[in-house]
Design a protein around this motif. Structure first.
Motif, PDB file in Angstrom:
ATOM      1  N   ALA A 106      12.866   1.817  -0.433  1.00  0.00           N
ATOM      2  CA  ALA A 106      13.973   2.620  -0.443  1.00  0.00           C
ATOM      3  C   ALA A 106      14.576   3.355  -1.247  1.00  0.00           C
ATOM      4  CB  ALA A 106      14.608   0.907   0.172  1.00  0.00           C
ATOM      5  N   VAL A 107      14.709   2.761  -2.500  1.00  0.00           N
ATOM      6  CA  VAL A 107      15.124   3.692  -4.065  1.00  0.00           C
ATOM      7  C   VAL A 107      13.586   4.882  -4.042  1.00  0.00           C
ATOM      8  CG1 VAL A 107      15.427   3.355  -6.391  1.00  0.00           C
ATOM      9  CG2 VAL A 107      16.354   1.492  -4.889  1.00  0.00           C
ATOM     10  N   MET A 108      12.548   4.309  -3.672  1.00  0.00           N
ATOM     11  CA  MET A 108      11.777   5.454  -4.193  1.00  0.00           C
ATOM     12  C   MET A 108      12.086   6.755  -3.080  1.00  0.00           C
ATOM     13  SD  MET A 108       8.054   3.522  -4.879  1.00  0.00           S
ATOM     14  CE  MET A 108       7.523   2.421  -6.786  1.00  0.00           C
ATOM     15  N   LEU A 109      11.777   6.468  -1.412  1.00  0.00           N
ATOM     16  CA  LEU A 109      12.495   7.266  -0.658  1.00  0.00           C
ATOM     17  C   LEU A 109      13.758   8.123  -0.755  1.00  0.00           C
ATOM     18  CD1 LEU A 109      11.553   5.136   2.480  1.00  0.00           C
ATOM     19  CD2 LEU A 109       9.815   6.484   1.025  1.00  0.00           C
ATOM     20  N   LEU A 110      14.498   7.083  -1.723  1.00  0.00           N
ATOM     21  CA  LEU A 110      16.505   7.628  -2.115  1.00  0.00           C
ATOM     22  C   LEU A 110      15.332   8.969  -3.264  1.00  0.00           C
ATOM     23  CD1 LEU A 110      19.278   7.942  -2.035  1.00  0.00           C
ATOM     24  CD2 LEU A 110      19.053   6.196  -4.366  1.00  0.00           C
ATOM     25  N   GLY A 111      15.047   8.488  -4.262  1.00  0.00           N
ATOM     26  CA  GLY A 111      14.344   9.874  -4.960  1.00  0.00           C
ATOM     27  C   GLY A 111      13.573  10.476  -4.845  1.00  0.00           C
ATOM     28  N   GLN A 112      12.751  11.262  -3.575  1.00  0.00           N
ATOM     29  CA  GLN A 112      12.080  12.028  -2.837  1.00  0.00           C
ATOM     30  C   GLN A 112      13.526  12.987  -2.463  1.00  0.00           C
ATOM     31  OE1 GLN A 112       9.033  12.007  -3.460  1.00  0.00           O
ATOM     32  NE2 GLN A 112       8.683   9.954  -4.010  1.00  0.00           N
ATOM     33  N   ILE A 113      14.193  12.275  -1.650  1.00  0.00           N
ATOM     34  CA  ILE A 113      15.765  13.038  -0.935  1.00  0.00           C
ATOM     35  C   ILE A 113      16.423  14.199  -2.278  1.00  0.00           C
ATOM     36  CG2 ILE A 113      17.958  12.639  -0.580  1.00  0.00           C
ATOM     37  CD1 ILE A 113      16.621  10.111   1.650  1.00  0.00           C
ATOM     38  N   TYR A 114      16.564  13.106  -3.697  1.00  0.00           N
ATOM     39  CA  TYR A 114      16.602  13.493  -4.740  1.00  0.00           C
ATOM     40  C   TYR A 114      16.118  14.599  -5.081  1.00  0.00           C
ATOM     41  CZ  TYR A 114      21.541  10.743  -5.319  1.00  0.00           C
ATOM     42  OH  TYR A 114      22.549  10.324  -5.091  1.00  0.00           O
ATOM     43  N   LYS A 115      14.485  14.657  -5.023  1.00  0.00           N
ATOM     44  CA  LYS A 115      13.800  15.512  -5.411  1.00  0.00           C
ATOM     45  C   LYS A 115      14.257  17.006  -4.743  1.00  0.00           C
ATOM     46  CE  LYS A 115       9.160  13.749  -6.235  1.00  0.00           C
ATOM     47  NZ  LYS A 115       8.392  13.681  -6.254  1.00  0.00           N
ATOM     48  N   ASP A 116      14.085  16.817  -3.230  1.00  0.00           N
ATOM     49  CA  ASP A 116      14.148  17.935  -2.655  1.00  0.00           C
ATOM     50  C   ASP A 116      15.726  18.646  -2.724  1.00  0.00           C
ATOM     51  OD1 ASP A 116      11.981  16.846  -1.136  1.00  0.00           O
ATOM     52  OD2 ASP A 116      12.583  15.922   0.142  1.00  0.00           O
ATOM     53  N   LYS A 117      16.532  18.138  -3.323  1.00  0.00           N
ATOM     54  CA  LYS A 117      17.977  18.639  -2.963  1.00  0.00           C
ATOM     55  C   LYS A 117      17.727  19.355  -4.728  1.00  0.00           C
ATOM     56  CE  LYS A 117      21.083  15.291  -1.457  1.00  0.00           C
ATOM     57  NZ  LYS A 117      21.804  14.730  -1.572  1.00  0.00           N
ATOM     58  N   ASP A 118      17.008  18.920  -5.740  1.00  0.00           N
ATOM     59  CA  ASP A 118      16.100  19.655  -6.963  1.00  0.00           C
ATOM     60  C   ASP A 118      15.691  20.675  -6.514  1.00  0.00           C
ATOM     61  OD1 ASP A 118      18.255  18.085  -8.153  1.00  0.00           O
ATOM     62  OD2 ASP A 118      16.571  16.640  -8.730  1.00  0.00           O
ATOM     63  N   VAL A 175      11.445 -13.733   1.103  1.00  0.00           N
ATOM     64  CA  VAL A 175      11.717 -13.387  -0.280  1.00  0.00           C
ATOM     65  C   VAL A 175      10.943 -12.378  -0.677  1.00  0.00           C
ATOM     66  CG1 VAL A 175      12.010 -13.727  -2.618  1.00  0.00           C
ATOM     67  CG2 VAL A 175      12.843 -15.422  -0.585  1.00  0.00           C
ATOM     68  N   ALA A 176       9.106 -12.818  -0.807  1.00  0.00           N
ATOM     69  CA  ALA A 176       8.499 -11.464  -0.940  1.00  0.00           C
ATOM     70  C   ALA A 176       8.675  -9.885  -0.430  1.00  0.00           C
ATOM     71  CB  ALA A 176       6.724 -12.033  -0.517  1.00  0.00           C
ATOM     72  N   LEU A 177       8.680 -10.765   1.277  1.00  0.00           N
ATOM     73  CA  LEU A 177       9.186  -8.658   1.559  1.00  0.00           C
ATOM     74  C   LEU A 177      10.954  -8.576   1.171  1.00  0.00           C
ATOM     75  CD1 LEU A 177       8.438 -10.620   5.575  1.00  0.00           C
ATOM     76  CD2 LEU A 177       7.133  -8.973   3.579  1.00  0.00           C
ATOM     77  N   ILE A 178      11.348  -9.531   1.008  1.00  0.00           N
ATOM     78  CA  ILE A 178      12.884  -8.800   0.632  1.00  0.00           C
ATOM     79  C   ILE A 178      12.297  -7.794  -1.436  1.00  0.00           C
ATOM     80  CG2 ILE A 178      14.859  -8.886  -0.438  1.00  0.00           C
ATOM     81  CD1 ILE A 178      14.935 -11.306   1.314  1.00  0.00           C
ATOM     82  N   ALA A 179      11.879  -8.599  -1.647  1.00  0.00           N
ATOM     83  CA  ALA A 179      11.500  -7.732  -3.363  1.00  0.00           C
ATOM     84  C   ALA A 179      10.936  -7.192  -2.902  1.00  0.00           C
ATOM     85  CB  ALA A 179      10.741  -9.006  -3.775  1.00  0.00           C
ATOM     86  N   PHE A 180      10.110  -5.940  -2.676  1.00  0.00           N
ATOM     87  CA  PHE A 180       9.438  -4.925  -2.537  1.00  0.00           C
ATOM     88  C   PHE A 180      10.144  -3.287  -1.908  1.00  0.00           C
ATOM     89  CE2 PHE A 180       6.771  -5.975   1.615  1.00  0.00           C
ATOM     90  CZ  PHE A 180       6.653  -4.747   2.425  1.00  0.00           C
ATOM     91  N   LYS A 208       3.380   7.437  -6.715  1.00  0.00           N
ATOM     92  CA  LYS A 208       2.417   8.748  -7.515  1.00  0.00           C
ATOM     93  C   LYS A 208       3.460   9.975  -7.166  1.00  0.00           C
ATOM     94  CE  LYS A 208      -1.639  11.668  -6.540  1.00  0.00           C
ATOM     95  NZ  LYS A 208      -3.037  11.529  -6.354  1.00  0.00           N
ATOM     96  N   PHE A 209       3.980   9.691  -6.073  1.00  0.00           N
ATOM     97  CA  PHE A 209       5.301  11.257  -5.869  1.00  0.00           C
ATOM     98  C   PHE A 209       6.205  10.680  -6.862  1.00  0.00           C
ATOM     99  CE2 PHE A 209       1.575  10.457  -2.652  1.00  0.00           C
ATOM    100  CZ  PHE A 209       0.646  11.749  -2.511  1.00  0.00           C
ATOM    101  N   THR A 210       7.032   9.942  -6.621  1.00  0.00           N
ATOM    102  CA  THR A 210       8.033   9.551  -7.203  1.00  0.00           C
ATOM    103  C   THR A 210       8.173   9.676  -8.910  1.00  0.00           C
ATOM    104  OG1 THR A 210       8.248   7.373  -5.560  1.00  0.00           O
ATOM    105  CG2 THR A 210      10.333   7.350  -7.553  1.00  0.00           C
ATOM    106  N   GLU A 211       9.337  10.070  -9.076  1.00  0.00           N
ATOM    107  CA  GLU A 211      10.127  10.359 -10.170  1.00  0.00           C
ATOM    108  C   GLU A 211      10.234   9.128 -11.140  1.00  0.00           C
ATOM    109  OE1 GLU A 211      13.397  13.112 -10.686  1.00  0.00           O
ATOM    110  OE2 GLU A 211      12.230  15.092  -9.824  1.00  0.00           O
ATOM    111  N   THR A 234       1.199  -1.275  -0.031  1.00  0.00           N
ATOM    112  CA  THR A 234      -0.314  -0.038   0.202  1.00  0.00           C
ATOM    113  C   THR A 234       1.235   1.394  -0.200  1.00  0.00           C
ATOM    114  OG1 THR A 234      -2.033  -1.375   1.101  1.00  0.00           O
ATOM    115  CG2 THR A 234      -1.779   1.270   1.387  1.00  0.00           C
ATOM    116  N   LEU A 235       1.994   1.303   0.607  1.00  0.00           N
ATOM    117  CA  LEU A 235       2.924   2.481   0.460  1.00  0.00           C
ATOM    118  C   LEU A 235       4.344   2.008  -0.167  1.00  0.00           C
ATOM    119  CD1 LEU A 235       4.090   4.716   2.742  1.00  0.00           C
ATOM    120  CD2 LEU A 235       5.528   3.099   3.580  1.00  0.00           C
ATOM    121  N   LEU A 236       3.473   1.452  -0.492  1.00  0.00           N
ATOM    122  CA  LEU A 236       4.167   0.962  -2.350  1.00  0.00           C
ATOM    123  C   LEU A 236       3.479   1.937  -3.204  1.00  0.00           C
ATOM    124  CD1 LEU A 236       6.326  -1.984  -3.756  1.00  0.00           C
ATOM    125  CD2 LEU A 236       4.898  -0.704  -4.976  1.00  0.00           C
ATOM    126  N   ILE A 237       2.635   1.683  -3.424  1.00  0.00           N
ATOM    127  CA  ILE A 237       1.179   2.217  -4.364  1.00  0.00           C
ATOM    128  C   ILE A 237       1.091   3.775  -4.190  1.00  0.00           C
ATOM    129  CG2 ILE A 237      -0.942   2.593  -5.652  1.00  0.00           C
ATOM    130  CD1 ILE A 237      -1.066  -0.818  -4.568  1.00  0.00           C
TER     131      ILE A 237
END
Length: 238
Positions: A226-238, A216-221, A166-169, A159-162
């Protein structure tokens, strides 16, 4: 005698790797007949396939002989002890280290750095994914120890992933989903799945199938989040 036991099953592993590579070999051999290839293409391709076959065979055999039984035994020892909670930090550390060592993730992180002209550093992506795996493996171990339902983790996670999607580049979304696929390779799956199976096997009121599997299903998501949250950090830097 021990040396003979170490190499037992190597031939079977080689056959499995050969079967996996055979379709790729056929495609690479047929391609030059329809597409003009540069000089030395066939020679370099054959060399690469030989090295790939040897490397994959030795890697997978080494994992089956060394990593898998050790990790499963570790889970069984922890499951039979009075301090089962220690599986949570141990699982987190193993998840972090195994993710860093995952060959496919290493390749992806390097390609991301090259494609982004150095904007997204290889180490940053590696550590981001590894931290995500460490956190989710810790939660997975806690699920087994305390008997938490699998749906309590998987539904909120996706749910958090979905929502984050919406907010990730689009760039980071694409990298995120590929990271989730890359990290579930032989290193992470062997280490963590066998640890969870060993833990669930020796605990009372635990089923190795219903409680040990699913991690393994947990590891997959986890890398995706994590990378989507990293994308939010990069967005803030821009």
């Amino acid at each position: 005698m021990n040396e003979i036991q170490i190499f037992a099953g190597l031939g079977q592993t080689g056959i499995e790797v050969l079967q996996a590579l055979l379709p790729l070999v056929i495609i690479l051999m047929i391609t030059p007949r329809f597409v003009e290839s540069p000089p030395g293409f066939i020679t370099n391709t054959v060399k690469g396939l030989v090295f790939t076959f040897i490397g994959l065979t030795m890697l997978l055999h080494g994992i089956n002989v060394g990593f898998f039984p050790v990790s499963q035994m570790m889970g069984e020892i922890i499951g039979a002890s009075d301090h089962r909670w220690i599986a949570i930090p141990i699982g987190a550390v193993l998840g972090f280290v195994a993710a860093i060592a995952e060959p496919s993730l290493q390749v992806q992180a390097q390609q991301v750095e090259e494609a982004s002209s150095g904007a997204i550093k290889q180490k940053i992506l590696l550590y981001t994914v590894a931290i995500g795996v460490a956190v989710i493996v810790a939660l997975g171990m806690a699920r087994i120890i305390y008997g938490l339902p699998f749906l309590y983790l998987i539904i909120p996670g996706y749910t958090l992933l979905i929502v984050l999607l919406k907010f990730t580049e689009p760039t980071f979304s694409a990298i995120a989903f590929d990271s989730g696929a890359c990290v579930t390779g032989p290193m992470v799956v062997t280490f963590i799945l066998s640890l969870g199976m060993g833990l669930a096997t020796t605990m009372e009121n635990r089923d190795p199938i219903t409680d040990g599997f699913g991690i393994v299903a947990l590891i997959a998501f986890a890398p995706i989040l994590a990378v989507m949250l990293l994308g939010q950090i990069y967005k803030d830097k821009d």
